[in-house]
Design a protein around this motif. Structure first.
Motif, PDB file in Angstrom:
ATOM      1  N   LEU A 174       6.884  13.866  23.284  1.00 55.20           N
ATOM      2  CA  LEU A 174       7.514  12.867  22.495  1.00 55.20           C
ATOM      3  C   LEU A 174       8.463  14.239  21.468  1.00 55.20           C
ATOM      4  O   LEU A 174       9.507  13.823  20.148  1.00 55.20           O
ATOM      5  CB  LEU A 174       5.907  12.513  21.971  1.00 55.20           C
ATOM      6  CG  LEU A 174       5.475  11.426  21.943  1.00 55.20           C
ATOM      7  CD1 LEU A 174       4.196  11.209  21.166  1.00 55.20           C
ATOM      8  CD2 LEU A 174       6.109  10.283  22.672  1.00 55.20           C
ATOM      9  N   THR A 175       7.790  15.736  21.230  1.00 52.64           N
ATOM     10  CA  THR A 175       9.065  15.886  19.917  1.00 52.64           C
ATOM     11  C   THR A 175       9.785  15.971  20.494  1.00 52.64           C
ATOM     12  O   THR A 175      11.006  16.074  19.989  1.00 52.64           O
ATOM     13  CB  THR A 175       8.024  17.429  19.928  1.00 52.64           C
ATOM     14  OG1 THR A 175       7.003  17.553  20.132  1.00 52.64           O
ATOM     15  CG2 THR A 175       9.014  18.636  19.421  1.00 52.64           C
ATOM     16  N   LEU A 176      10.737  16.115  21.572  1.00 59.12           N
ATOM     17  CA  LEU A 176      11.973  15.963  21.995  1.00 59.12           C
ATOM     18  C   LEU A 176      12.770  14.740  21.792  1.00 59.12           C
ATOM     19  O   LEU A 176      13.469  14.473  20.915  1.00 59.12           O
ATOM     20  CB  LEU A 176      12.359  16.126  23.342  1.00 59.12           C
ATOM     21  CG  LEU A 176      13.342  15.906  23.768  1.00 59.12           C
ATOM     22  CD1 LEU A 176      14.628  17.639  23.303  1.00 59.12           C
ATOM     23  CD2 LEU A 176      13.646  16.351  25.619  1.00 59.12           C
ATOM     24  N   PHE A 177      11.936  13.628  21.975  1.00 59.64           N
ATOM     25  CA  PHE A 177      12.734  11.998  22.345  1.00 59.64           C
ATOM     26  C   PHE A 177      12.520  11.793  20.761  1.00 59.64           C
ATOM     27  O   PHE A 177      13.349  11.178  20.364  1.00 59.64           O
ATOM     28  CB  PHE A 177      11.542  11.266  22.993  1.00 59.64           C
ATOM     29  CG  PHE A 177      11.318  11.840  24.323  1.00 59.64           C
ATOM     30  CD1 PHE A 177      12.759  12.397  24.808  1.00 59.64           C
ATOM     31  CD2 PHE A 177      10.789  11.110  24.764  1.00 59.64           C
ATOM     32  CE1 PHE A 177      12.573  12.740  26.064  1.00 59.64           C
ATOM     33  CE2 PHE A 177       9.964  11.199  26.418  1.00 59.64           C
ATOM     34  CZ  PHE A 177      11.407  11.965  26.809  1.00 59.64           C
ATOM     35  N   VAL A 178      11.607  12.070  19.730  1.00 56.01           N
ATOM     36  CA  VAL A 178      12.092  12.303  18.336  1.00 56.01           C
ATOM     37  C   VAL A 178      12.695  12.678  17.989  1.00 56.01           C
ATOM     38  O   VAL A 178      13.202  12.556  17.458  1.00 56.01           O
ATOM     39  CB  VAL A 178      10.174  11.896  17.805  1.00 56.01           C
ATOM     40  CG1 VAL A 178      10.446  12.512  16.155  1.00 56.01           C
ATOM     41  CG2 VAL A 178       9.060  11.207  18.252  1.00 56.01           C
ATOM     42  N   ALA A 179      12.683  14.309  17.936  1.00 55.38           N
ATOM     43  CA  ALA A 179      14.492  14.888  17.961  1.00 55.38           C
ATOM     44  C   ALA A 179      15.712  14.295  17.870  1.00 55.38           C
ATOM     45  O   ALA A 179      16.205  14.198  17.142  1.00 55.38           O
ATOM     46  CB  ALA A 179      13.869  16.424  18.218  1.00 55.38           C
ATOM     47  N   LEU A 180      16.069  14.401  19.444  1.00 54.06           N
ATOM     48  CA  LEU A 180      16.874  13.576  19.719  1.00 54.06           C
ATOM     49  C   LEU A 180      17.167  12.234  18.461  1.00 54.06           C
ATOM     50  O   LEU A 180      18.624  12.060  18.080  1.00 54.06           O
ATOM     51  CB  LEU A 180      16.665  12.773  21.040  1.00 54.06           C
ATOM     52  CG  LEU A 180      16.623  14.485  21.806  1.00 54.06           C
ATOM     53  CD1 LEU A 180      16.703  14.079  22.694  1.00 54.06           C
ATOM     54  CD2 LEU A 180      17.669  15.159  21.195  1.00 54.06           C
ATOM     55  N   ILE A 181      15.741  10.978  18.726  1.00 50.55           N
ATOM     56  CA  ILE A 181      16.361  10.019  18.316  1.00 50.55           C
ATOM     57  C   ILE A 181      16.519  10.080  16.516  1.00 50.55           C
ATOM     58  O   ILE A 181      17.386   9.605  16.239  1.00 50.55           O
ATOM     59  CB  ILE A 181      14.716   9.070  17.957  1.00 50.55           C
ATOM     60  CG1 ILE A 181      14.861   8.674  19.930  1.00 50.55           C
ATOM     61  CG2 ILE A 181      15.385   7.677  17.514  1.00 50.55           C
ATOM     62  CD1 ILE A 181      14.156   7.440  19.899  1.00 50.55           C
TER      63      ILE A 181
END
Length: 441
Positions: free
Chosen positions: A428-435
């Motif tokens: 979730l940390t990765l996906f939220v940062a990318l989005i």
């Protein structure tokens, strides 16, 4: 119907009178190919030379009509585009607007071989640094002396890629144009009103043009051998279309990561080792595939590569934990006091403060010696039966209060929750940062 016929007659008569009026005007000439050839001969004869620039300072206006984005290779860090580079300048020697003898000629055409042209080349080209020219491309010359040159071609330039948020990234590339031979005091490069024209642009399936334009030419110059040369920079900001990479990279990576905690749900120790190794190898293969699409540079770090490295480390730790569990379950050495304390802690955490991680039906009934046991048929059993059950209960619970098998089960329950939560939080940390970063472009 009669009205339409009358209008046609009126238009015909008006046209005839207009032609007669023009013919009677003094100085009027009618266009012909001979007249254009005569004008061309008059303009380019005499003192005209292709080696002499039109004026002391020639201002060249430049623009790019972008047709397609052929490829943006972030591994090679190069951009390939197809387009038409438009250049125009004024040459007073080629002006005939005030000459009534050639008023019927609206424009002329000539080639680079016979006309003075500025020496311009693409500075950051990765294939060819030669001056842009096309001897077969005719140039348009207007009556006011304006020369319009529109060479077309495929321009492949270097583009430093930033892969921090790959595959939700945006790349900024530049096409740098400068002069050769003529200094900035002799040729000044300027942008047209529309530096990059996207009217004929064909969309690319992988990249979306976020913005396109040019940097101020007045603030740019190149210094070579102590001389300053005019320079322009066309800027293209390209935003990656993420759907393909989401389906083929992000989603499989997340699913494989979710498989890691379930190794602790297997009951057979040998199956745990094989399962863990399979997940580990799958992640290693995916890490290799993604590394092939990322440039080998240490200037920027790809968050996706860091995420894969973390998950790969987590998968490796799961194998080490399974090996420790096998060692605990199979060894005959008694548990140390620290291990017993840790086991009691896990029993309280994983079993919500119940004493042991077993169902009540799996535990031996607690009996007292002075009580009779009533079976399911309502018959009182003897004290010998009660003592027999007490001996069986002592076999189930070891002297320390917990068996090695139970300790292994506690470890499985504990590490399943820890690994599951860790992978969910990391993903979730990765996906939220990318989005968030992608939406900010």
């Amino acid at each position: 119907m009669k009205m339409l016929k009358k209008m046609r007659v009126v238009n015909f008569v008006s046209g005839v009178f207009l032609v007669l009026f023009c013919q009677l005007q003094p100085g009027y000439t009618q266009y012909s190919s001979d007249l254009e050839a005569t004008l061309l001969s008059d303009l380019f004869s005499g003192n005209y030379s292709t080696l002499v620039r039109p004026s002391s300072v020639v201002t060249v206006n430049v623009s790019l009509m972008l047709y397609t984005i052929n490829d943006l290779n972030i591994v090679e860090q190069s951009l390939s585009v197809s387009g038409m580079l438009s250049m125009n300048w004024f040459d007073p020697r080629l002006e005939w607007a005030n000459n009534s003898d050639y008023s019927a000629v609206q424009f002329l055409f000539n080639t680079e071989e016979n006309t003075w042209t500025p020496a311009i080349y693409v500075e950051n080209s990765v294939e060819d640094l030669a001056v842009i020219n096309d001897e077969n491309m005719p140039m348009r010359i207007n009556p006011n002396g304006e020369v319009m040159r529109t060479p077309t071609g495929v321009y492949k330039v270097s583009c430093e890629s930033v892969v921090t948020y790959y595959p939700f990234d945006e790349q900024t590339c530049h096409i740098k144009i400068t002069t050769s031979g003529y200094t900035q005091g002799e040729i000044d490069l300027r942008f047209d009103e529309n530096a990059v024209d996207l009217s004929d642009y064909i969309p690319n399936g992988e990249w979306e043009v976020a913005s396109a334009g040019g940097l101020s030419s007045g603030e740019q110059s190149k210094s070579r051998n102590g001389l300053k040369y005019a320079s322009l920079s066309l800027e293209l900001k390209l935003k990656r279309r993420y759907l393909f990479h989401t389906i083929n990279t992000i989603f499989p990576v997340f699913l494989m990561g979710m498989l890691i905690p379930f190794v602790f749900k297997l009951s057979i120790m040998e199956e745990k080792i094989g399962y863990s190794l399979t997940v580990l190898l799958s992640y290693a293969v995916y890490l290799t595939l993604i590394a092939d699409h990322i440039p080998s540079t240490s200037v920027t770090v790809c968050y996706l590569s860091v995420y894969l490295a973390v998950i790969l480390t987590t998968s490796t730790l799961s194998i080490l934990i399974v090996i420790v569990e096998i060692q605990v379950a199979t060894t005959k050495i008694s548990l140390s006091s620290c291990t017993k304390a840790f086991a009691n802690f896990l029993a309280n955490v994983c079993c919500f403060k119940r004493k042991w991680c077993r169902n009540k039906t799996d535990r031996a009934p607690e009996v007292r010696a002075d009580e009779f046991y009533i079976n399911r048929h309502g018959i009182l059993s003897s004290k010998e039966f009660v003592s027999e059950n007490t001996e069986n209960a002592s076999d189930i619970n070891d002297s320390e209060g917990i068996s090695r098998e139970e300790f292994s089960t506690l470890l499985d329950s504990f590490f399943f929750v820890i690994f599951f939560l860790f992978i969910i939080i990391a993903s979730l940390t990765l996906f939220v940062a990318l989005i968030i970063e992608y939406q900010s472009y």
